[in-house]
Scaffold this motif. Structure first.
Motif, mmCIF file in Angstrom:
data_model
loop_
_atom_site.group_PDB
_atom_site.id
_atom_site.type_symbol
_atom_site.label_atom_id
_atom_site.label_comp_id
_atom_site.label_asym_id
_atom_site.label_seq_id
_atom_site.Cartn_x
_atom_site.Cartn_y
_atom_site.Cartn_z
ATOM 1 N N ALA A 188 45.051 63.238 40.800
ATOM 2 C CA ALA A 188 44.538 61.733 40.395
ATOM 3 C C ALA A 188 45.195 61.309 39.374
ATOM 4 N N VAL A 189 45.130 60.060 39.143
ATOM 5 C CA VAL A 189 45.575 59.396 37.821
ATOM 6 C C VAL A 189 44.493 59.270 36.761
ATOM 7 N N TYR A 190 44.944 59.907 35.697
ATOM 8 C CA TYR A 190 43.856 60.186 34.508
ATOM 9 C C TYR A 190 44.041 59.079 33.437
ATOM 10 N N TYR A 191 42.796 58.548 33.186
ATOM 11 C CA TYR A 191 42.748 57.556 32.152
ATOM 12 C C TYR A 191 42.043 57.908 31.086
ATOM 13 N N CYS A 192 42.643 57.553 29.813
ATOM 14 C CA CYS A 192 41.930 57.660 28.533
ATOM 15 C C CYS A 192 41.121 56.468 28.428
ATOM 16 N N ALA A 193 39.926 56.468 27.749
ATOM 17 C CA ALA A 193 39.175 55.453 27.327
ATOM 18 C C ALA A 193 38.314 55.478 26.025
ATOM 19 N N ALA A 194 38.222 54.352 25.495
ATOM 20 C CA ALA A 194 37.554 54.582 24.377
ATOM 21 C C ALA A 194 36.123 53.741 24.336
ATOM 22 N N ASP A 195 35.168 54.234 23.631
ATOM 23 C CA ASP A 195 33.780 53.335 23.844
ATOM 24 C C ASP A 195 33.392 52.831 22.445
ATOM 25 N N SER A 196 33.856 51.778 21.805
ATOM 26 C CA SER A 196 33.678 51.226 20.586
ATOM 27 C C SER A 196 32.324 51.206 20.085
ATOM 28 N N ARG A 197 31.258 51.251 20.760
ATOM 29 C CA ARG A 197 29.781 51.043 20.663
ATOM 30 C C ARG A 197 29.138 52.336 20.603
ATOM 31 N N ARG A 198 29.899 53.303 21.050
ATOM 32 C CA ARG A 198 29.382 54.682 20.811
ATOM 33 C C ARG A 198 27.767 54.744 21.532
ATOM 34 N N THR A 199 27.828 54.226 22.883
ATOM 35 C CA THR A 199 26.631 54.326 23.788
ATOM 36 C C THR A 199 25.959 55.510 23.968
ATOM 37 N N GLY A 200 26.899 56.464 24.211
ATOM 38 C CA GLY A 200 26.490 57.772 24.636
ATOM 39 C C GLY A 200 26.275 57.801 25.930
ATOM 40 N N ILE A 201 26.540 56.762 26.849
ATOM 41 C CA ILE A 201 26.717 56.574 28.233
ATOM 42 C C ILE A 201 28.117 57.015 28.890
ATOM 43 N N ILE A 202 28.291 58.267 29.506
ATOM 44 C CA ILE A 202 29.513 58.772 29.786
ATOM 45 C C ILE A 202 30.338 58.079 30.534
ATOM 46 N N ARG A 203 29.932 57.139 31.151
ATOM 47 C CA ARG A 203 31.002 56.261 31.815
ATOM 48 C C ARG A 203 31.166 54.745 31.284
ATOM 49 N N GLN A 204 30.788 54.664 30.004
ATOM 50 C CA GLN A 204 30.742 53.188 29.415
ATOM 51 C C GLN A 204 31.920 53.252 28.487
ATOM 52 N N TYR A 205 32.815 52.399 28.564
ATOM 53 C CA TYR A 205 33.934 52.349 27.970
ATOM 54 C C TYR A 205 34.524 50.927 27.863
ATOM 55 N N ASP A 206 35.078 50.357 26.627
ATOM 56 C CA ASP A 206 35.590 49.282 26.691
ATOM 57 C C ASP A 206 37.145 49.010 26.571
ATOM 58 N N TYR A 207 37.560 49.874 26.040
ATOM 59 C CA TYR A 207 39.003 49.980 26.165
ATOM 60 C C TYR A 207 39.531 51.322 27.060
ATOM 61 N N TRP A 208 40.852 50.877 27.814
ATOM 62 C CA TRP A 208 41.402 51.835 28.717
ATOM 63 C C TRP A 208 42.865 51.660 28.598
ATOM 64 N N GLY A 209 43.533 52.881 28.938
ATOM 65 C CA GLY A 209 44.896 53.269 28.983
ATOM 66 C C GLY A 209 45.476 52.961 30.153
#
Length: 122
Positions: A92-113
């Motif tokens: 697969a293509v693997y993406y790194c992601a960041a959650d700046s709001r620390r929602t704790g939701i495993i699929r919630q991110y607002d920045y992506w590589g």
């Protein structure tokens, strides 16, 4: 604002290992939750792993539990994904992601590589 750049992808035989790295810019990296997700051709994006801002909490997708390990190095502003016992279905293509709001939701991110390709061959 944070920018993410993945590296370490490539071609590996089934049963082998790879370590992905995600280098983050920006001083706020240390307070972001970070994650790895992947997307195979024709499939939806799948959650792989997540690590809390402190590194004290991790979560894994069922398909990678016991084989993959997520970690982070605050001094290097880098998140890692150690992948062992790789299977064909890990391709697969693997993406790194960041959650700046620390929602704790495993699929919630607002920045992506941009993503890095991992191909597992038989």
């Amino acid at each position: 604002q944070v920018q993410l750049e993945e590296s370490g992808g490539g071609l590996v035989q089934a049963g082998g290992s790879l370590r992905l790295s995600c280098a983050a810019s920006g001083r706020a990296f240390s307070v972001y939750d970070m994650g790895w997700l992947r997307q195979a051709p024709g499939k939806e994006r799948e959650f792989v792993a997540r690590i809390s801002w402190s590194g004290g909490s991790t979560n894994y997708g069922d398909s990678v539990k016991g084989r993959f390990t997520i970690s982070r190095d605050g001094a290097k502003n880098t998140v890692y994904l150690q992948m062992n016992s790789l299977k064909l279905e890990d391709t697969a293509v693997y993406y790194c992601a960041a959650d700046s709001r620390r929602t704790g939701i495993i699929r919630q991110y607002d920045y992506w590589g941009q993503g890095t390709q991992v191909t597992v061959s038989s």
